[in-house]
Design an enzyme around this catalytic site. Structure first.
Site, short mmCIF file in Angstrom:
data_model
loop_
_atom_site.label_atom_id
_atom_site.label_comp_id
_atom_site.label_asym_id
_atom_site.label_seq_id
_atom_site.Cartn_x
_atom_site.Cartn_y
_atom_site.Cartn_z
N ASP A 24 0.80 -1.19 0.02
CA ASP A 24 -0.13 -0.02 -0.01
C ASP A 24 0.92 1.37 -0.03
O ASP A 24 1.82 1.46 0.71
CB ASP A 24 -0.93 0.06 1.30
CG ASP A 24 -2.15 -0.85 1.15
OD1 ASP A 24 -2.40 -1.54 0.21
OD2 ASP A 24 -2.89 -1.02 2.14
N LYS A 81 -8.14 0.86 -4.98
CA LYS A 81 -9.38 0.28 -4.41
C LYS A 81 -10.65 0.96 -4.65
O LYS A 81 -10.66 2.16 -4.80
CB LYS A 81 -9.38 0.38 -2.65
CG LYS A 81 -8.05 -0.51 -2.16
CD LYS A 81 -7.97 -0.59 -0.68
CE LYS A 81 -6.80 -1.23 -0.10
NZ LYS A 81 -7.10 -2.60 -0.32
N ARG A 165 -5.98 -20.59 6.64
CA ARG A 165 -6.05 -22.11 7.28
C ARG A 165 -7.43 -22.56 6.97
O ARG A 165 -7.66 -23.59 6.44
CB ARG A 165 -5.71 -22.25 8.79
CG ARG A 165 -4.33 -22.08 9.05
CD ARG A 165 -4.29 -22.52 10.52
NE ARG A 165 -2.86 -22.56 11.20
CZ ARG A 165 -2.32 -23.77 10.82
NH1 ARG A 165 -2.26 -24.72 10.04
NH2 ARG A 165 -0.68 -23.57 11.25
#
EC number: 4.3.3.6
Length: 294
Positions: A24, A81, A165
Site C-alpha cells: 500500500d 481500491k 487455514r
C-alpha cells in the site's frame, strides 16, 4: 469483449505476481520506495488501513490525481481500491488505466446487498475472503485474484492466519467429495456448485490467493507463505514502521525465501520498531472490517 477481458488473461496477469509482495502506498515517493525494495505491485490509496481505522467516517476511492501520480512514478503494476458494490468507482479506476481493482472491505461499502459484477470489466479484480464460500462467490462474480481479509490496519496476523487455514481446509474437504456431496456443500457454503466443481478438478482455487490483513514483519510474511499463500499484501505494516525502507526490503526477501530461517533471522535484525498493533479481540463488531461483504 476484448481479449484482455477474458478470465484466462485476467487470471494469468494475477499469476505473474505469485511469490511477491504488493504494498500500500499513498503517494509517488512511497511507490518509489516500494518498487526499489522489490515489490511486484503497489496499491494506491489516500490512507493506509491503520489511518482509515483511526479516522473513522466514510472511506472512499482515492483521488484520481494521487493514483495518476503513483502510476507515473513506477514501472510495476498499480492497483487501486473501490468500495464494495460501487460500480462507478470501479469504472473510474478502469478509465484511469490501473492494472487491477481491489473491491475492498477496507473502504466503506457502497452497497450492502450486491458486489460488483466484475465480468463486465476488462481490468482484473482482486477481492478479500474469509472462507471458501466467500472465495467462490467472488470467483463466480469474476474476481481474478483473491486475498485473505485478515483484520486490516491492526498489525495483527491472527485473522489472516485463521482465514488462510480455513480456506485451505475447506478446499481439501471439497477435493475429497463425491458429486452429490459437492452439491450439498455448495448449499452449505452459499457457493456456486460450478466453482466448487472447478476447485475439485484442479485440487486448488482457480485463481491465486494472497495473504493480507495484519502482516507487519518479515516473519509474518514468511508464516503466511508457509501456510500456502501465493504472495503477500502489506498495508500499514511498511509505512507505519520505524524504518519503511528496511521493512519493505526485509519483507520482500522473507516472502521469497520463506523457508530460509537463518536468512529471516538476519533480515529481522536492526529493523527498528514494527507498527504498533491492535488486539483484534478488543475491537467492537462494527470496527471489524473483515465483516464487510458477503
Amino acid at each position: 469483449m476484448a481479449i484482455t477481458g477474458t478470465d484466462r488473461v485476467k487470471r494469468g496477469m494475477a499469476e505473474m505476481q505469485k511469490g511477491g509482495v504488493i504494498m500500500d502506498v499513498v503517494n509517488a515517493e512511497q511507490a518509489k520506495i516500494a518498487e526499489a525494495a522489490g515489490a511486484v505491485a503497489v496499491m494506491a490509496l489516500e490512507r493506509v488501513p491503520a489511518d482509515i481505522r483511526a479516522a473513522g467516517g466514510v472511506a472512499r476511492m482515492a483521488d484520481p490525481t494521487v493514483i495518476e501520480e503513483v502510476m507515473k512514478a513506477v514501472s510495476i503494476p498499480v492497483m487501486a481500491k473501490a468500495r464494495i458494490g460501487h460500480y462507478v468507482e470501479a469504472r473510474v479506476l478502469e478509465a484511469l488505466g490501473v492494472d487491477y481493482i481491489d473491491e475492498s472491505e477496507v473502504l466503506t461499502p457502497a452497497d450492502e446487498e450486491f458486489h460488483i459484477d466484475k465480468r463486465q470489466f476488462t481490468v482484473p479484480f482482486v477481492c478479500g475472503c474469509r472462507d471458501l464460500g466467500e472465495a467462490s462467490r467472488r470467483i463466480a462474480e469474476g474476481a481474478s485474484m483473491l486475498r485473505t481479509k485478515g483484520e486490516p490496519g491492526t498489525g495483527n496476523i491472527v485473522e489472516a492466519v485463521r482465514h488462510m487455514r480455513k480456506v485451505n481446509a475447506q478446499i481439501r474437504k471439497v477435493v475429497s467429495m463425491s458429486e452429490d456431496e459437492l452439491v450439498t456443500e455448495a448449499k452449505n457454503l452459499g457457493a456456486p456448485v460450478e466453482v466448487l466443481r472447478e476447485i475439485k478438478r484442479l485440487g486448488r482455487l482457480p485463481v491465486v490467493n494472497f495473504a493480507a490483513g495484519g502482516i507487519a514483519t518479515p516473519a509474518d510474511a514468511a508464516l503466511m507463505m508457509h501456510l500456502g499463500a501465493d504472495g503477500v499484501f502489506v498495508g500499514s505494516g511498511i509505512f507505519k514502521s520505524e524504518n519503511p525502507e528496511k521493512y519493505a526490503r526485509a519483507i520482500v526477501e522473507a516472502t521469497a525465501h520463506y523457508e530460509d530461517y537463518e536468512l529471516i533471522a538476519h533480515l529481522s535484525k536492526g529493523l527498528g520498531s514494527a507498527m504498533r498493533g491492535i488486539d483484534v479481540a478488543s475491537l467492537l463488531p462494527e470496527q471489524r472490517m473483515q465483516e464487510r461483504g458477503w
